[in-house]
Design a protein around this motif. Structure first.
Motif, PDB file in Angstrom:
ATOM      1  N   LYS A  76     -47.704  -7.801 -31.725  1.00 50.29           N
ATOM      2  CA  LYS A  76     -48.255  -8.109 -30.404  1.00 50.29           C
ATOM      3  C   LYS A  76     -49.514  -7.285 -30.132  1.00 50.29           C
ATOM      4  N   HIS A  77     -49.441  -6.026 -30.490  1.00 47.31           N
ATOM      5  CA  HIS A  77     -50.563  -5.133 -30.233  1.00 47.31           C
ATOM      6  C   HIS A  77     -51.790  -5.547 -31.041  1.00 47.31           C
ATOM      7  N   MET A  78     -51.564  -5.896 -32.295  1.00 46.36           N
ATOM      8  CA  MET A  78     -52.679  -6.322 -33.147  1.00 46.36           C
ATOM      9  C   MET A  78     -53.308  -7.615 -32.643  1.00 46.36           C
ATOM     10  N   ALA A  79     -52.506  -8.430 -31.981  1.00 46.04           N
ATOM     11  CA  ALA A  79     -53.008  -9.710 -31.457  1.00 46.04           C
ATOM     12  C   ALA A  79     -53.568  -9.568 -30.042  1.00 46.04           C
ATOM     13  N   TYR A  80     -53.633  -8.317 -29.510  1.00 48.99           N
ATOM     14  CA  TYR A  80     -54.119  -8.066 -28.157  1.00 48.99           C
ATOM     15  C   TYR A  80     -53.361  -8.899 -27.127  1.00 48.99           C
ATOM     16  N   SER A  81     -52.059  -9.000 -27.320  1.00 44.34           N
ATOM     17  CA  SER A  81     -51.241  -9.809 -26.426  1.00 44.34           C
ATOM     18  C   SER A  81     -51.091  -9.129 -25.063  1.00 44.34           C
ATOM     19  N   ASP A  82     -50.943  -9.956 -24.036  1.00 48.52           N
ATOM     20  CA  ASP A  82     -50.674  -9.402 -22.710  1.00 48.52           C
ATOM     21  C   ASP A  82     -49.222  -9.637 -22.287  1.00 48.52           C
ATOM     22  N   ARG A  83     -48.399 -10.098 -23.244  1.00 49.82           N
ATOM     23  CA  ARG A  83     -46.979 -10.310 -22.949  1.00 49.82           C
ATOM     24  C   ARG A  83     -46.127  -9.739 -24.082  1.00 49.82           C
ATOM     25  N   TYR A  84     -45.138  -8.967 -23.682  1.00 44.79           N
ATOM     26  CA  TYR A  84     -44.205  -8.345 -24.629  1.00 44.79           C
ATOM     27  C   TYR A  84     -42.779  -8.623 -24.139  1.00 44.79           C
ATOM     28  N   ASP A  85     -42.441  -9.894 -24.024  1.00 44.87           N
ATOM     29  CA  ASP A  85     -41.198 -10.279 -23.361  1.00 44.87           C
ATOM     30  C   ASP A  85     -39.935  -9.719 -24.016  1.00 44.87           C
ATOM     31  N   LEU A  86     -39.960  -9.568 -25.327  1.00 44.27           N
ATOM     32  CA  LEU A  86     -38.750  -9.130 -26.027  1.00 44.27           C
ATOM     33  C   LEU A  86     -38.695  -7.629 -26.260  1.00 44.27           C
ATOM     34  N   PRO A 114     -47.632   1.731 -20.939  1.00 43.38           N
ATOM     35  CA  PRO A 114     -49.064   1.471 -20.727  1.00 43.38           C
ATOM     36  C   PRO A 114     -49.345  -0.006 -20.437  1.00 43.38           C
ATOM     37  N   PRO A 115     -50.410  -0.280 -19.711  1.00 43.78           N
ATOM     38  CA  PRO A 115     -50.774  -1.667 -19.435  1.00 43.78           C
ATOM     39  C   PRO A 115     -51.286  -2.363 -20.690  1.00 43.78           C
ATOM     40  N   PRO A 116     -51.170  -3.713 -20.762  1.00 38.15           N
ATOM     41  CA  PRO A 116     -51.685  -4.461 -21.916  1.00 38.15           C
ATOM     42  C   PRO A 116     -53.190  -4.242 -22.061  1.00 38.15           C
ATOM     43  N   PRO A 117     -53.710  -4.276 -23.279  1.00 33.47           N
ATOM     44  CA  PRO A 117     -53.015  -4.592 -24.538  1.00 33.47           C
ATOM     45  C   PRO A 117     -52.404  -3.380 -25.225  1.00 33.47           C
ATOM     46  N   ASP A 118     -52.534  -2.194 -24.598  1.00 34.93           N
ATOM     47  CA  ASP A 118     -52.003  -0.982 -25.227  1.00 34.93           C
ATOM     48  C   ASP A 118     -50.484  -0.890 -25.136  1.00 34.93           C
ATOM     49  N   GLY A 119     -49.906  -1.644 -24.248  1.00 31.28           N
ATOM     50  CA  GLY A 119     -48.460  -1.636 -24.081  1.00 31.28           C
ATOM     51  C   GLY A 119     -48.019  -2.825 -23.257  1.00 31.28           C
ATOM     52  N   ALA A 120     -46.755  -2.787 -22.859  1.00 33.43           N
ATOM     53  CA  ALA A 120     -46.187  -3.930 -22.146  1.00 33.43           C
ATOM     54  C   ALA A 120     -46.465  -3.907 -20.649  1.00 33.43           C
ATOM     55  N   GLY A 121     -46.965  -2.785 -20.127  1.00 33.38           N
ATOM     56  CA  GLY A 121     -47.201  -2.701 -18.690  1.00 33.38           C
ATOM     57  C   GLY A 121     -45.918  -2.717 -17.884  1.00 33.38           C
TER      58      GLY A 121
END
Length: 309
Positions: A76-86, A114-121
Motif C-alpha cells: 500500500k505504501h509503495m502504491a501511495y495508497s490513501d486507504r489501508y482498510d485491512l 500517520p496520515p496517508p500516504p505515510d500511514g493509515a491515518g
C-alpha cells in the motif's frame, strides 16, 4: 527406538504439517473469490477461530500474520495508497494470537497513526492497539513512549501525551527521559501546575547533573510564564477600568492590582512595553520560556543552565 518415542515423533511431524497446511489454506481462503487479494478482503477475521485452527501454535500463526501485515502495508505504501482498510484488522488478529509480540505494537502503531500516504491515518486505532499492548505487557515502558508520541505527533494532544509519558515513567526501569517528556508535554498543554510538579519530581529523583539542570531551567521558565500571564491579565483589567493602558508596572501597583513590583527568578523586574506587552529583561537567561519574549526573538543555541541550590 521405543514405540512411545516413535509415536511422539510421528505426532509432532503431523502437527507441524497440519500447521503449515492451515497457513496455506487460510491464505487460499483469503483469495477464494475471483480477483480477490489480501488488499481487498480478509475472510477469516476471528482470532478465536484462528486459535482453534492453529492447533496450539498461536505464536507461529501470529508471526505469519505479522509478516502478512508488513507485506500489506508495504504494498500500500509503495502504491501511495490513501486507504489501508485491512491494516487494523490484521494487527488486531496478530496481537490477539500473540499478545506479547512487542514489535507488532511498536511498528504497527507507526503504520496506523500517520496520515496517508505515510500511514493509515488512524491514530485512534493506533492508540487502541498500543493500549492493548500495555494491558498485556504492563512493564514495557517503551509502549508508553509509543503511546505518548502518538498523542504528541499525530493528535497534537499534549495533555494526552503528558499522561501517557507520566504513566510510563512509573514503570520499573523506565528511561529517565519519560519524566522529561511528561513534563514538557504538560508545559506545552499549558498545564503549568502539572508541569511544575513533574519537573520538580524529575529534579528530585535523579542524580544526573544534566537532567537536573534541564529540570531547573524548565522550572525557572514556568515561573516566568506564570508571572507574565498574571501581569498581562492585570494590564488587560487596568485597560478595561480606565480606558487606557498603564504607563508602567508601578501604575498597576498604585491601582491595587499588584502587591508590589514583580521580579523574575533572577531578581530583575519585568518590562511593560508601550503596546501593553510584558517582557523579560534577559530572555537568554530563560531558554524555555513561551511568554515574555520580544518579537522575533530567537533563543540561544546553547542555553544557560542555573541551579536551584
Amino acid at each position: 527406538m521405543t514405540a512411545a518415542r516413535r509415536t511422539t515423533i510421528t505426532a509432532g511431524v503431523l502437527l507441524i504439517a497440519c500447521m503449515l497446511g492451515s497457513a496455506v489454506v487460510l491464505r487460499r481462503i483469503d483469495q477464494i473469490r475471483s480477483g480477490a487479494t489480501l488488499q481487498e478482503v480478509l475472510y477469516i477475521s476471528s482470532p478465536k477461530l484462528l486459535k482453534r485452527v492453529s492447533l496450539g501454535y498461536e505464536g507461529l500463526l501470529a508471526d505469519i500474520y505479522w509478516t502478512r501485515t508488513v507485506q500489506y502495508f508495504g504494498r500500500k505504501h509503495m502504491a501511495y495508497s490513501d486507504r489501508y482498510d485491512l491494516l487494523a484488522p490484521l494487527l488486531e488478529i496478530t496481537t490477539a494470537l500473540d499478545p506479547h509480540l512487542i514489535v507488532a505494537y511498536q511498528f504497527g502503531s507507526s503504520f496506523l497513526a500517520p496520515p496517508p500516504p505515510d500511514g493509515a491515518g488512524m491514530p485512534e486505532r493506533a492508540i487502541q492497539l498500543v493500549e492493548y499492548g500495555i494491558r498485556n505487557n504492563p512493564d514495557d515502558w517503551k509502549l508508553y513512549s509509543d503511546l505518548g508520541f502518538i498523542y504528541y505527533m499525530d493528535k497534537k494532544d499534549y495533555a494526552g501525551a503528558a499522561i501517557a509519558f507520566d504513566r510510563g515513567s512509573k514503570v520499573p526501569n523506565a528511561h529517565p527521559f519519560m519524566k522529561i517528556m511528561a513534563a514538557q508535554m504538560a508545559q506545552h498543554a499549558g498545564d503549568l501546575q502539572t508541569a511544575r510538579m513533574l519537573w520538580l519530581a524529575t529534579y528530585q529523583t535523579t542524580q544526573e547533573k544534566q537532567i537536573r539542570a534541564n529540570a531547573v531551567a524548565h522550572l525557572r521558565a514556568l515561573q516566568v510564564d506564570e508571572d507574565v500571564m498574571h501581569l498581562q491579565d492585570a494590564v488587560t483589567q487596568y485597560g478595561r477600568r480606565t480606558g487606557h493602558l498603564p504607563s508602567s508596572i508601578s501604575s498597576l501597583v498604585a491601582a491595587g492590582m499588584l502587591r508590589g513590583i514583580p521580579v523574575d527568578p533572577d531578581g530583575h523586574p519585568y518590562k511593560l512595553m508601550p503596546d501593553g506587552r510584558i517582557e523579560v529583561r534577559q530572555p537568554d537567561d530563560f531558554p524555555f520560556i513561551e511568554k515574555g519574549m520580544p518579537p522575533g526573538y530567537k533563543p540561544p543555541s546553547k542555553p544557560k543552565f542555573k541551579s536551584l541550590e
